[in-house]
Design an enzyme around this catalytic site. Structure first.
Site, short mmCIF file in Angstrom:
data_model
loop_
_atom_site.label_atom_id
_atom_site.label_comp_id
_atom_site.label_asym_id
_atom_site.label_seq_id
_atom_site.Cartn_x
_atom_site.Cartn_y
_atom_site.Cartn_z
N ASP A 121 0.81 -1.22 0.00
CA ASP A 121 0.00 0.00 0.00
C ASP A 121 0.84 1.27 0.00
OD1 ASP A 121 -2.25 -1.68 0.13
OD2 ASP A 121 -2.07 -1.80 2.31
N LYS A 157 1.81 2.05 -5.13
CA LYS A 157 2.36 1.49 -6.38
C LYS A 157 1.44 1.76 -7.57
CE LYS A 157 2.48 -2.56 -4.37
NZ LYS A 157 2.17 -2.22 -2.97
N GLY A 195 -4.55 -4.31 -3.61
CA GLY A 195 -5.56 -3.27 -3.75
C GLY A 195 -4.87 -1.98 -4.09
N HIS A 196 -5.12 -1.49 -5.30
CA HIS A 196 -4.49 -0.24 -5.73
C HIS A 196 -5.58 0.79 -5.96
CE1 HIS A 196 -1.04 -2.76 -6.36
NE2 HIS A 196 -1.61 -3.42 -7.35
N GLN A 214 1.83 -6.48 -3.51
CA GLN A 214 2.39 -6.62 -2.17
C GLN A 214 3.73 -5.86 -2.08
OE1 GLN A 214 1.08 -9.74 -3.79
NE2 GLN A 214 -0.71 -8.69 -3.06
P1 GDP Z 1 -0.71 0.23 -3.58
O1 GDP Z 1 -1.34 -1.02 -3.07
O2 GDP Z 1 0.76 0.28 -3.33
O3 GDP Z 1 -1.06 0.53 -5.02
O4 GDP Z 1 -1.31 1.42 -2.70
P2 GDP Z 1 -2.86 1.64 -2.27
O5 GDP Z 1 -3.60 2.16 -3.44
O6 GDP Z 1 -3.38 0.45 -1.56
O7 GDP Z 1 -2.68 2.75 -1.15
C1 GDP Z 1 -2.11 3.98 -1.44
C2 GDP Z 1 -3.16 5.07 -1.15
O8 GDP Z 1 -2.48 6.30 -1.07
C3 GDP Z 1 -4.18 5.25 -2.24
O9 GDP Z 1 -5.41 5.59 -1.64
C4 GDP Z 1 -3.66 6.41 -3.09
O10 GDP Z 1 -4.68 7.15 -3.72
C5 GDP Z 1 -2.99 7.23 -2.02
N1 GDP Z 1 -1.81 7.98 -2.45
C6 GDP Z 1 -0.83 7.61 -3.32
N2 GDP Z 1 0.14 8.54 -3.35
C7 GDP Z 1 -0.24 9.52 -2.49
C8 GDP Z 1 0.35 10.74 -2.05
O11 GDP Z 1 1.44 11.13 -2.45
N3 GDP Z 1 -0.35 11.47 -1.11
C9 GDP Z 1 -1.55 11.06 -0.61
N4 GDP Z 1 -2.15 11.82 0.32
N5 GDP Z 1 -2.12 9.92 -1.00
C10 GDP Z 1 -1.48 9.16 -1.91
P1 IMO Z 2 -0.89 -4.27 -2.24
O1 IMO Z 2 -0.51 -4.78 -3.59
C1 IMO Z 2 -0.92 -4.86 2.08
C2 IMO Z 2 -1.03 -8.98 3.55
C3 IMO Z 2 -2.28 -9.43 4.26
C4 IMO Z 2 -1.67 -10.45 5.22
C5 IMO Z 2 -0.58 -11.11 4.38
C6 IMO Z 2 -0.98 -12.40 3.72
O2 IMO Z 2 -2.17 -3.52 -2.19
O3 IMO Z 2 0.24 -3.55 -1.58
P2 IMO Z 2 -2.56 -13.02 1.67
O4 IMO Z 2 -4.03 -12.77 1.47
O5 IMO Z 2 -1.69 -12.41 0.62
O6 IMO Z 2 -2.26 -14.46 1.92
O7 IMO Z 2 -2.24 -12.25 3.06
O8 IMO Z 2 -0.23 -10.14 3.38
N1 IMO Z 2 -1.25 -8.41 2.19
C7 IMO Z 2 -1.18 -7.11 1.90
N2 IMO Z 2 -0.97 -6.05 2.70
N3 IMO Z 2 -1.04 -4.68 0.75
C8 IMO Z 2 -1.22 -5.73 -0.06
O9 IMO Z 2 -1.21 -5.63 -1.41
C9 IMO Z 2 -1.34 -7.03 0.50
N4 IMO Z 2 -1.54 -8.26 0.00
C10 IMO Z 2 -1.46 -9.10 1.05
O10 IMO Z 2 -2.90 -8.37 4.95
O11 IMO Z 2 -1.05 -9.81 6.29
MG MG Z 3 -2.81 -1.66 -1.77
#
Ligand code: GDP
Ligand code: IMO
Ligand code: MG
Length: 428
Positions: free
Chosen positions: A13, A16, A40-41, A223
């Site tokens: 998270d 990416k 989850g992106h 991840q």
């Molecule tokens: P990922 O799994 O690595 O793709 O990241 P996620 O989407 O799960 O979580 C990142 C969150 O941060 C998302 O809600 C993005 O919209 C938000 N985000 C990304 N870059 C920035 C930033 O520079 N500032 C803020 N405030 N939010 C950001």
């Molecule tokens: P993104 O791509 C954050 C965590 C789960 C759990 C462990 C194993 O959005 O960064 P799984 O269901 O993969 O067997 O769970 O990994 N986990 C993540 N945490 N971001 C993710 O993906 C994750 N994908 C799995 O919360 O601790």
């Molecule tokens: Mg994510």
């Protein structure tokens, strides 16, 4: 600069999805090489917000070919749900390619994931419950179902029978659940065959040919480094290789073709699920980060655990992945803090340790040693040039750069697609 790997440096998270989206139209292919719909992106484009799980973030950019490569585990029902949701919002998803060798997540993987977690009780991993671990376990045990099997009913039936043989004993006798019928699983998978067929390809061949032709290919990791099954905080990890090496095995593109490795790292740290997290905060500072950063899971909605930036983790990621550039995200979330602590090393049972300890027990005991940096109060979400950031924000970024093992080439200052400060171009 044709082959670029983009991975997470912490526990996921990091943003990416947004970083991939930033490279957007300058890339010809975006390849997902590991994981499944546990990812989850969230990507914000104008007033539109997209939440992607299984599909690579490149699907949001017109003209990009999104690829689900062999290293991914595919829940086909989720695949079609996501495609339909994007189509109904006017996106063209017809370019998607899916590897014939990718493994499939079925109903029994999802069931086993959930019952196993419940059975573990206090020792649970806190998985996303999407069947990821059981599907990868089947792959390694050589009883997995691959995408290509769906096009041969005979083979499919034999394989599902083989897979369910032992699993039904386990479900019934250990977990007290009902047995799963072979026919049910086979029919469910066969029902997708016609829609799936046009997307299925030898993606390894396609990607190598694209690179031969001088195309730009971005490999987007799901991840992150600390969730990698080999290099993360095992057993509190996911079941795939989320580090840069996984881009090679997970796609069929050889390691010597990769030109650049970009790691996305948050200006602080979060984690979902169980496992060690030395800089975790349990006080109002943690609440501040969660509220300001909107730290709630894209996949499960769970509140994310929040803590300060951990420099040894970033250095570890730089080393394991061969990071050439960091993208530092969410700097704006720190606005308003009087001082910002950064973990520079750990105290492990009275001894100063500068790197991530190899022993899991040591890591559980690691207490952060902090250095404090002065904060800033100015709103930075509109800033687009490094020099326009408040002096203390610049100093914070430069301090992180010095201790994290690679240059920081871009800085996220808000959720929007445009909210980014670029210091070094990521593709040249
Ligand atoms: P990922 O799994 O690595 O793709 O990241 P996620 O989407 O799960 O979580 C990142 C969150 O941060 C998302 O809600 C993005 O919209 C938000 N985000 C990304 N870059 C920035 C930033 O520079 N500032 C803020 N405030 N939010 C950001
Ligand atoms: P993104 O791509 C954050 C965590 C789960 C759990 C462990 C194993 O959005 O960064 P799984 O269901 O993969 O067997 O769970 O990994 N986990 C993540 N945490 N971001 C993710 O993906 C994750 N994908 C799995 O919360 O601790
Ligand atoms: Mg994510």
């Amino acid at each position: 600069m044709p082959a670029i790997v983009l991975i997470g440096a912490q526990w996921g998270d990091e943003g990416k999805g947004k970083a991939t989206d930033l490279l957007g139209s300058r890339v010809d292919y975006v390849v997902k090489f590991n994981g499944g719909n546990n990812a989850g992106h969230t990507v914000v484009v104008g007033d539109q917000k997209y939440a992607l799980h299984l599909l690579p973030s490149g699907i949001l950019t017109e003209g990009v070919v999104p690829v689900i490569a062999n290293g991914v585990v595919v829940d086909i029902e989720v695949l079609f749900h996501e495609l339909e949701a994007l189509t109904s919002r006017g996106l063209d998803v017809s370019r998607l390619l899916v590897s014939a060798n990718a493994h499939v997540i079925t109903q029994y993987h999802r069931t086993l994931d959930k019952v196993t977690e419940r059975f573990l009780g206090k020792r649970q991993i806190g998985t996303t419950g999407r069947g990821i671990g059981p599907a990868y376990a089947d792959k390694i045990n050589r009883v997995g179902i691959r995408i290509q099997d769906i096009f041969d009913e005979n083979i499919l039936r034999q394989k599902v029978e083989g897979a369910l043989d032992i699993k039904n004993h386990i479900l019934v006798k250990i977990y007290n659940r009902r047995a799963i019928a072979v026919d049910e699983v086979v029919e469910d998978l066969l029902s997708y065959a016609d829609r799936l067929r046009p997307m299925v390809a030898d993606t390894g061949l396609e990607l190598n040919r694209a690179l031969d032709a001088g195309k730009t290919v971005l490999f987007e990791g799901g991840q992150a480094t600390m969730l990698d099954v080999d290099h993360g905080t095992y057993p509190f990890v996911t079941s795939s290789n989320a580090t840069s090496g996984g881009a090679a095995t997970g796609s069929g593109v050889a390691p010597n073709r990769f030109d650049r490795v970009i790691a996305v790292v948050k200006a602080y740290t979060t984690r979902v699920g169980s496992g060690p997290f030395p800089t975790e905060l349990f006080d109002e500072s943690g609440e501040f980060l969660r509220a300001n950063g909107f730290e709630f899971g894209t996949t499960t909605g769970r509140p994310r655990r929040c803590g300060w930036y951990d420099a040894p983790v970033a250095r570890y990621a730089a080393r394991i992945n061969g990071v050439t550039d960091f993208v530092l995200t969410k700097l704006d979330v720190l606005t308003g803090l009087a001082t910002i602590p950064v973990c520079v090393a750990y105290d492990v049972d009275g001894v100063r340790v500068d790197e991530v300890p190899v022993s899991q027990s040591d890591y559980h005991h690691a207490v952060p040693i902090y250095e404090e940096f002065p904060g800033w109060t100015e709103d930075i979400t509109g800033v687009r040039a490094f020099e326009d950031l408040p002096a203390n924000a610049q100093a914070y970024v430069l301090a992180l750069e010095k201790m994290s093992g690679s240059r920081i080439s871009a800085i996220g200052v808000g959720p929007d697609r445009e909210a980014i400060v670029v210091r070094h171009d990521l593709l040249t």
